[in-house]
Scaffold this motif. Structure first.
Motif, PDB file in Angstrom:
ATOM      1  N   VAL A  34      52.077  43.423  48.700  1.00  0.00           N
ATOM      2  CA  VAL A  34      51.254  44.079  48.712  1.00  0.00           C
ATOM      3  C   VAL A  34      49.754  43.552  47.796  1.00  0.00           C
TER       4      VAL A  34
ATOM      5  N   ARG B  33      51.272  45.116  54.165  1.00  0.00           N
ATOM      6  CA  ARG B  33      51.380  46.233  53.252  1.00  0.00           C
ATOM      7  C   ARG B  33      52.816  47.576  53.537  1.00  0.00           C
TER       8      ARG B  33
ATOM      9  N   ALA C 234      51.970  50.000  44.161  1.00  0.00           N
ATOM     10  CA  ALA C 234      51.181  50.675  45.622  1.00  0.00           C
ATOM     11  C   ALA C 234      50.746  52.235  45.585  1.00  0.00           C
TER      12      ALA C 234
END
Length: 663
Positions: A539, A551, A582
């Motif tokens: 991330v 990602r 996230a």
């Protein structure tokens, strides 16, 4: 007799080099020797700071009669669980499958092929001696049954390690359910989760802090504040030198199991630093500063890198260095100050520990507004620490573990930028250079080093995840493209060699040594799961580089632990922490400036939610994607705030940056 541990790099193995047991390190040759002699294998797994490992070593492995039994009827293999977490994971699964519990020392009897058929933990000497006799007789007289039991255990272990279970994309509702689950387990009196023994729940606390930031939940913040205060006042925290013990044997944090582990203190440094950032709590700030000092002062090694642990025992006695009697306080401080200290630290004639001694706890507040009281407090602590330093000191495991040093680098970098500590910031960069120069060999990680030399064990998933996280943290501190590039290279190894068909990760590479089964444990243990640490790095790397494929890999892996986060949050705190980032975006902040002391820089660090990536540097710094095409506005330091790769208009004042982050 030929004990083969003298050449080991592991301090734990070296502790056994003079045993009369004919120890082998973990190696193919040991199993070949068992096949040649047609005898079973004893696999003994432990670590250097483990109290009961020392007890069993003294009672059994240093005993000539026990050693004679072992050498005659078995091939004995000694394993450092910290050096070989892959071996430990496989046989711990077997131990838990057979006994319903696990722990160290771990005692496993296996076939010459490595299949376990009897497992346990600590055995007193007489029981262990009888067990050796029984296992040897069963191997000789009931071989078919032993092999059948071994095959059944292998099948059970393989089933426990299956990957590809249910998946669920991360949602805010899932993270709210995790918070509710932790709240139900919260000890409203003493903090923490569950009862005794009580471990510092650092990974859950990091998750709750991020959940509070995203949702504004006062309950999540209070769970952290209460737990952190109770731990900081308890004996689990070293009231004189800083740093936390591994756990408390009671529910109220008074009596610790005295070993101090690098990974606990690294993670708790992050917790207390972030709690101070959010609340301004001075106790949290003091504990953060003292923990950072402890890491660098007490765990720094001459060759660079941080040592793994300080032992629970001193001269074979647990707590000998740390516990106090009223008479010992008087000898160190004199009558007046010792009475004051005894009241402050709750040292009584009855004692809270063993033999009338007490573990120091902080029984009441020190009035920060009273300079005379503060001076007395600081003087008493310094004199007690000086007296304690003259006592025998616990042993130190000075091997450098890649993943644990990675956790420390990330924590020190955060502490450095948030508090302005140049010592923490510099140490983070220096430690990263040690890992990059010593532990990265031909593009692959080595797990351990000692005395400046890397050992043979290959890095496991948690090493790649934690070291990549660390390199990203140092990239943000320095704006040096080397660290972003190095993190990306490690993550490329993970994606190429550790992935599962379901989108998750194995704990070992596809070209690593083949064990009984290939471990893939998504749950947190003493340290973050490899999957969670890798997801954090993925991330962060995606946000810093703009490469969206990383990602997507993180989202797929997090989905494999979504049900775990929702249903069993105590075992998935680090993954939940990453999931919060996230769900938030995360924020991506670039501060273009030629002045690192500009107020806009401090605001970016202090006000951006945890999980945000922040890079500070000159406009259009080469090799730093977040600063590309980021000019100064009107010649002033300029902050560019993005979220999920979508950017707002730039701002040039701290007030405008705070407003932008609160939108």
């Amino acid at each position: 007799m030929a004990n083969r541990l003298a050449g080991a790099t592991s301090p734990y193995l070296l502790q056994h080099r003079d045993n009369p047991v004919d120890w082998w390190p973990w190696c193919d040759e040991a199993f070949e020797e068992a096949r040649r002699r047609d005898v079973p294998v004893l696999i003994s797994v432990g670590y250097s700071a483990c109290h009961w490992c020392h007890v069993m070593a003294h009672e059994s492995f240093e005993d000539a009669a026990v050693a004679e039994q072992l050498n005659r009827d078995f091939v004995a293999i000694k394993v450092d669980r910290e050096e070989r977490p892959d071996v430990d994971a496989v046989y711990m699964t077997a131990t838990q499958a057979m006994t319903g519990q696990g722990g160290w020392p771990m005692t496993v009897f296996a076939t010459p092929g490595g299949d376990p058929f009897f497992c346990g933990t600590y055995f007193p000497q007489q029981q262990f001696s009888r067990l050796l006799t029984s296992v040897a007789e069963a191997w000789r007289d009931e071989r078919e049954g032993v092999l059948a039991q071994g095959a059944a255990v292998v099948q059970a272990v393989g089933g426990a390690q299956l990957v590809g279970g249910p998946t669920a994309a991360i949602t805010g509702e899932m993270l709210a359910a995790a918070t509710a689950g932790l709240s139900e387990d919260h000890d409203e009196t003493y903090g923490g989760f569950g009862g005794a023994p009580k471990f510092p729940p650092h990974m859950n606390l990091l998750f709750l802090l991020r959940h509070h930031e995203r949702t504004g939940s006062p309950e999540a913040l209070e769970l952290v504040r209460h737990t952190c205060e109770q731990m900081a006042r308890g004996g689990v925290y070293d009231q004189l030198a800083g740093g936390f013990a591994r756990y408390a044997v009671d529910a109220h944090w008074t009596v610790p199991h005295f070993e101090k582990m690098l990974y606990d203190n690294a993670l708790l440094l992050r917790v207390y630093t972030q709690l101070w950032r959010l609340t301004g709590d001075e106790l949290a700030r003091r504990v953060a500063d003292e923990t950072a000092t402890f890491l660098l002062r007490d765990l720094g090694t001459p060759a660079g890198g941080l040592a793994s642990a300080l032992d629970a025992d001193t001269d074979g006695v647990e707590g000998l260095t740390y516990a106090w009697t009223p008479a010992q306080l008087t000898a160190a401080l004199g009558v007046a100050d010792s009475a004051w200290a005894a009241d402050l630290f709750r040292v009584t004639t009855a004692g809270t520990f063993e033999h009338g001694s007490s573990v120091l706890v902080l029984g009441r507040d020190i009035d920060a507004a009273d300079p005379v009281l503060i001076t007395r407090w600081q003087d008493v602590r310094a004199r007690l620490l000086a007296a304690r330093d003259r006592r025998p000191q616990p042993g130190r495991d000075d091997k450098v573990v890649a993943s644990w040093n990675g956790l420390a680098i990330t924590a020190l970098a955060e502490h450095g930028v948030l508090t302005g500590s140049s010592a923490s910031r510099s140490a983070a960069v220096e430690l990263a250079e040690v890992l990059a120069d010593r532990h990265v060999v031909e593009g692959r990680l080595r797990r351990v080093s000692r005395d400046g030399t890397a050992g043979d064990p290959a890095g496991v998933l948690e090493d790649y995840g934690c070291v990549a996280e660390a390199f990203l943290a140092v990239h943000q501190v320095t704006a040096d493209p080397r660290w972003l590039r190095s993190a990306g290279e490690l993550l490329d190894v993970v994606l190429a060699h550790f992935g599962t068909a379901s989108g998750g990760f194995y704990d070992t590479a596809d070209d690593a040594e083949k064990l009984l089964t290939r471990p893939a444990d998504p749950t947190d243990n003493a340290t973050p799961s490899g999957l969670a640490s890798v997801c954090s790095a993925l991330v962060g790397y995606a946000a810093l580089s703009g490469e969206t494929s990383y990602r997507l890999a993180a989202d797929a892996a997090l989905a494999t632990v979504g049900p775990l986060i929702e249903g069993h949050p105590r075992f998935a705190g680090y993954a939940a922490m990453v999931a919060e980032a996230a769900v938030t975006g995360p924020y991506e902040i670039a501060v273009a400036t030629h002045d690192p002391d500009d107020p806009l820089v401090a605001t970016a660090y202090r006000e951006s939610p945890a999980g945000t990536v922040v890079v500070v540097g000159a406009p259009d710094s080469p090799g730093v994607p977040l600063l590309a095409d980021r000019p100064l506005i009107d010649g002033r330091a300029t902050a560019y705030v993005c979220r999920g790769f979508v950017c707002d208009r730039p701002v040039t004042t701290p007030e405008d940056l705070v407003a932008r982050l609160k939108q």
